[in-house]
Design a protein around this motif. Structure first.
Motif, mmCIF file in Angstrom:
data_model
loop_
_atom_site.group_PDB
_atom_site.id
_atom_site.type_symbol
_atom_site.label_atom_id
_atom_site.label_comp_id
_atom_site.label_asym_id
_atom_site.label_seq_id
_atom_site.Cartn_x
_atom_site.Cartn_y
_atom_site.Cartn_z
ATOM 1 N N ILE A 217 -8.374 -8.267 -11.621
ATOM 2 C CA ILE A 217 -8.745 -7.625 -10.449
ATOM 3 C C ILE A 217 -7.805 -7.744 -9.412
ATOM 4 O O ILE A 217 -7.235 -6.972 -8.746
ATOM 5 C CB ILE A 217 -9.904 -8.102 -9.813
ATOM 6 N N LEU A 218 -6.879 -8.990 -9.427
ATOM 7 C CA LEU A 218 -5.839 -9.277 -8.679
ATOM 8 C C LEU A 218 -4.565 -8.380 -8.978
ATOM 9 O O LEU A 218 -3.864 -7.863 -8.097
ATOM 10 C CB LEU A 218 -5.434 -10.694 -8.730
ATOM 11 N N LEU A 219 -4.388 -7.995 -10.354
ATOM 12 C CA LEU A 219 -3.223 -7.466 -10.787
ATOM 13 C C LEU A 219 -3.520 -5.906 -10.515
ATOM 14 O O LEU A 219 -2.483 -5.283 -9.903
ATOM 15 C CB LEU A 219 -3.064 -7.525 -12.224
ATOM 16 N N THR A 220 -4.658 -5.607 -10.543
ATOM 17 C CA THR A 220 -5.026 -3.892 -10.300
ATOM 18 C C THR A 220 -4.849 -3.790 -8.818
ATOM 19 O O THR A 220 -4.263 -2.781 -8.277
ATOM 20 C CB THR A 220 -6.636 -3.902 -10.576
ATOM 21 N N SER A 221 -5.391 -4.851 -7.796
ATOM 22 C CA SER A 221 -5.146 -4.655 -6.466
ATOM 23 C C SER A 221 -3.798 -4.888 -6.124
ATOM 24 O O SER A 221 -3.241 -3.867 -5.170
ATOM 25 C CB SER A 221 -5.894 -5.769 -5.671
ATOM 26 N N ALA A 222 -2.914 -5.576 -6.669
ATOM 27 C CA ALA A 222 -1.622 -5.629 -6.400
ATOM 28 C C ALA A 222 -0.673 -4.278 -6.806
ATOM 29 O O ALA A 222 0.152 -4.121 -6.082
ATOM 30 C CB ALA A 222 -0.795 -6.841 -7.128
ATOM 31 N N SER A 223 -1.056 -3.725 -7.775
ATOM 32 C CA SER A 223 -0.655 -2.402 -8.107
ATOM 33 C C SER A 223 -1.139 -1.046 -7.377
ATOM 34 O O SER A 223 -0.665 -0.108 -7.555
ATOM 35 C CB SER A 223 -0.901 -2.137 -9.524
ATOM 36 N N GLY A 224 -2.238 -1.385 -6.646
ATOM 37 C CA GLY A 224 -2.967 -0.318 -5.696
ATOM 38 C C GLY A 224 -3.751 0.545 -6.683
ATOM 39 O O GLY A 224 -4.156 1.675 -6.206
ATOM 40 N N GLY A 225 -4.278 -0.119 -7.891
ATOM 41 C CA GLY A 225 -5.315 0.583 -8.593
ATOM 42 C C GLY A 225 -6.590 0.621 -7.939
ATOM 43 O O GLY A 225 -7.085 0.068 -6.939
#
Length: 428
Positions: A217-225
């Motif tokens: 979730i954190l990586l998705t959020s950081a990527s704008g997903g």
């Protein structure tokens, strides 16, 4: 009228250089470049401040004034390691580079600090990272996720049954049966001395685990997903993993398994569902406007929490060690990231044909990662008393920091991948 004529322009230039040195701020190393530019003869009136030119026409006097200014600039060049504009430009470029690559630079700093002082950031240290990072930090991230998510987005994510089923199949079917099983079988047959059978079994154990509770979730959020899709599938995966993972391990190892289902459900609700619910309630207050007005700052806080998790994970890894031979450890260090990255690229290819790019990014991170937080307790519970327990846990401990590193390296590229789609939609 008394006047002084300076016949030698060299003396004039030296005087100008000296005056310039005295009025400049004292910083850096100054270098004076005396130029052989010839200045026009001037007449100075005693007691006056400025030059009094000979009686000439006004245009000619203006021409000499211009020549004098040119002479002054050519005569002195005061450069503390370069001009001030060059220094400002370099500093601005560095700040822009650091801002655009904050996450990657932070990864380097986090891993380096973990290597230098692993005892400072390991669980149980004086800083208590397992409490402030592993619990409060993660709960704060999910609180922000709850504030940022529209209820309609969560409903849409849950309603996208096709996407959710595909992601769950990637986690529990594609990973173990299409990635881990063929690779471990090939290694047993064609390279039996590369890894011992117990470590190959550990790779199979790892492939049966649910996705990460927070990292995807954190990586998705950081990527704008699509955060809503990633959140829903992380929760679904960890809830269903309580039952699906033992069934898969039973399929591979043929052992009866008992798990503390109630305890795992309580932990999932406390760590994920509760802060998201509180965040949804806070959307009805001024907290929503505060979040929207400071979205960039909150995103940077999310990145710092993520970097803290990376730091804590590497501190634990460097402090604890894995009890493996150097050759086997190096082999896992090469094999596991390659398997993970290969699966990430396969997921991007598979999901790109029938989903938006935000959903593709969510599927890439959610479908490819394996949880350490639930994985280690689960494996310890299932194989308690087994002499091969350390070997079964080793691949999980190896892939956890590696998938953080690889995911973080992909964040800038995936952010641009999503921005390109949004720019295309805005121009069309």
């Amino acid at each position: 009228m008394t006047s002084f004529h300076y016949a030698s322009h060299q003396r004039s230039l030296l005087l100008v250089a000296l005056l310039a040195f005295l009025v400049q701020p004292l910083h850096g190393v100054y270098s004076f470049h005396i130029s052989p530019v010839r200045c026009p003869s001037q007449v100075w009136k005693v007691g006056s401040v400025g030059p009094l030119y000979r009686s000439r026409s006004a245009p000619l006097a203006d021409q000499h004034k211009s020549q004098h200014k040119t002479c002054l600039s050519a005569a002195t060049s005061i450069a503390p390691g370069g001009s001030q504009d060059d220094q400002t430009s370099t500093l601005t470029k560095f700040k822009k580079f650091a801002d655009n690559n904050f996450f990657l630079l932070g990864m380097v700093v986090a891993v380096t600090m973990a290597k230098i002082m692993p005892s400072l950031g390991k669980n149980g240290s004086i800083l208590r990272p397992e409490l402030f990072v592993g619990q409060f930090g993660i709960m704060f991230i999910f609180l922000l996720a709850g504030i940022s998510l529209e209820l309609s987005e969560l409903k849409d994510a849950l309603a996208d049954v096709k996407l959710n089923v595909a992601i769950q199949m990637a986690i529990f079917l594609a990973w173990p049966f299409l990635i881990a099983l063929p690779i471990t079988t090939a290694l047993r047959k064609f390279a039996p001395g590369l890894l011992p059978p117990t470590l190959l079994d550990g790779i199979l154990v790892m492939s049966c685990l649910p996705t990460t509770v927070n990292m995807c979730i954190l990586l998705t959020s950081a990527s704008g997903g699509n955060i809503a899709s990633s959140l829903c599938n992380a929760v679904i995966s960890n809830l269903s993993g309580i039952f699906v993972t033992p069934a898969l391990l039973l399929r591979f190892f043929g052992a009866s398994i008992q798990l503390p289902f109630g305890e795992m459900i309580v932990k999932l609700c406390k760590k994920v569902l509760l802060p998201v619910t509180i965040g949804q309630l806070l959307r009805q207050t001024k907290a929503k406007d505060i979040y929207i007005g400071n979205k960039k700052r909150f995103k940077r806080i999310q990145e710092m929490v993520l970097l803290s998790i990376v730091w804590n994970a590497f501190c634990n890894a460097f402090s604890r060690g894995l009890g493996l031979d150097l050759r086997h450890g190096f082999t896992l260090l090469m094999l596991l990231p390659a398997m993970h990255l290969m699966f990430v690229l396969v997921l991007r290819k598979l999901f790109a044909g029938w989903n938006g790019r935000k959903e593709v990014v969510a599927a890439m991170f959610t479908g490819s990662q394996k949880t350490l937080a639930f994985g280690l307790p689960l494996v310890n519970t299932i194989f308690e008393g087994n002499p091969n327990l350390a070997a079964y846990c080793a691949p999980i401990m190896f892939i956890h920091p590696m998938q953080l590193v690889l995911g973080s390296l992909l964040v800038p590229k995936l952010s641009k991948y999503i921005e390109d789609e949004e720019n295309e939609e805005s121009t069309s």
